[in-house]
Design a protein around this motif. Structure first.
Motif: not given
Length: 214
Positions: A45, A85-87, A101, A108-109, A129, A143-146
């Motif tokens: 990315e 996914a941006g992580h 991030d 993030q988590w 993701r 989930d990569v975002a959360s």
């Protein structure tokens, strides 16, 4: 042990984005944009993650410009797993998975994972993701975002690879294909011998056994 090499980014005279290239007849002469004498632990990315040794620092670098996006102190308990996914996904011994991030380095988590170490593999595959971790006798998808746990499946595996939408795992004498988002099994296929390597390429799954690609 870290693999070390000098990263050199070149730009074709007629190209609009930075890319690493080798000189070939008929191509424009490449132009050096920037270089760094350190190993890249992960690339994706538009960002490369550099783990400097013995400088005890870790850096995220913009691959187009070579600019350092953020820095962190080196934690020898941590291992970079990949980018999705941006992580930036990081494993910290003995039992945690964390996401940062990619552009800022902000955490993030984090979750607890009972890891299983696979020979020559990092213990995680990312598909879209979803990050799928290889745990003790199970696969766990987050989930990569959360960081939310999406699914888990009881399976004892020796090799795992991930594509855009699917996860492929060797379980005993079976190659199992699963939906990366849900864990649903697409199909199972017998493999004839002990699997030494599993890889993906050009819409095929390659199984190496006794140094032979099946």
């Amino acid at each position: 042990m870290y693999l070390r090499w000098a990263v050199v980014v070149l730009c074709l005279a007629m190209a609009s984005t930075a890319t690493a290239v080798t000189s070939q007849p008929g191509l424009p002469r490449p132009k050096l944009l920037w270089s760094i004498d350190d190993g890249m632990e992960a690339i994706g990315e538009g960002v490369g993650f550099v783990d400097s040794f013995p400088a005890e620092s870790q850096r995220a670098i913009d691959l187009a410009t070579g600019r350092v996006l953020w820095m962190a102190s080196n934690d020898h308990r941590a291992s970079v797993l990949g980018i999705a996914a941006g992580h930036l996904l990081v494993r910290t011994w003995p039992d945690s998975l964390a996401a940062y991030d990619l552009r800022t380095g902000a955490k993030q988590w984090g979750v607890r994972v009972a890891w299983t170490d696979l020979p020559g593999e990092r213990g995680i595959v990312a598909t879209g993701r979803i990050a799928v971790c290889v745990g003790a006798r199970e696969l766990m998808a987050f989930d990569v975002a959360s960081g939310e746990r999406r699914w888990s499946r009881r399976i004892e595996t020796s090799h795992v690879v991930g594509g855009d939408d699917a996860i492929f795992a060797v379980a005993g004498k079976k190659l199992v294909a699963m939906d990366g988002s849900t864990g649903r099994v697409f199909w199972r296929q017998s493999v004839p011998k002990q699997v030494d390597e599993l890889s993906l390429g050009d819409d095929y799954v390659y199984v190496r056994s006794d140094d032979v690609l099946k």
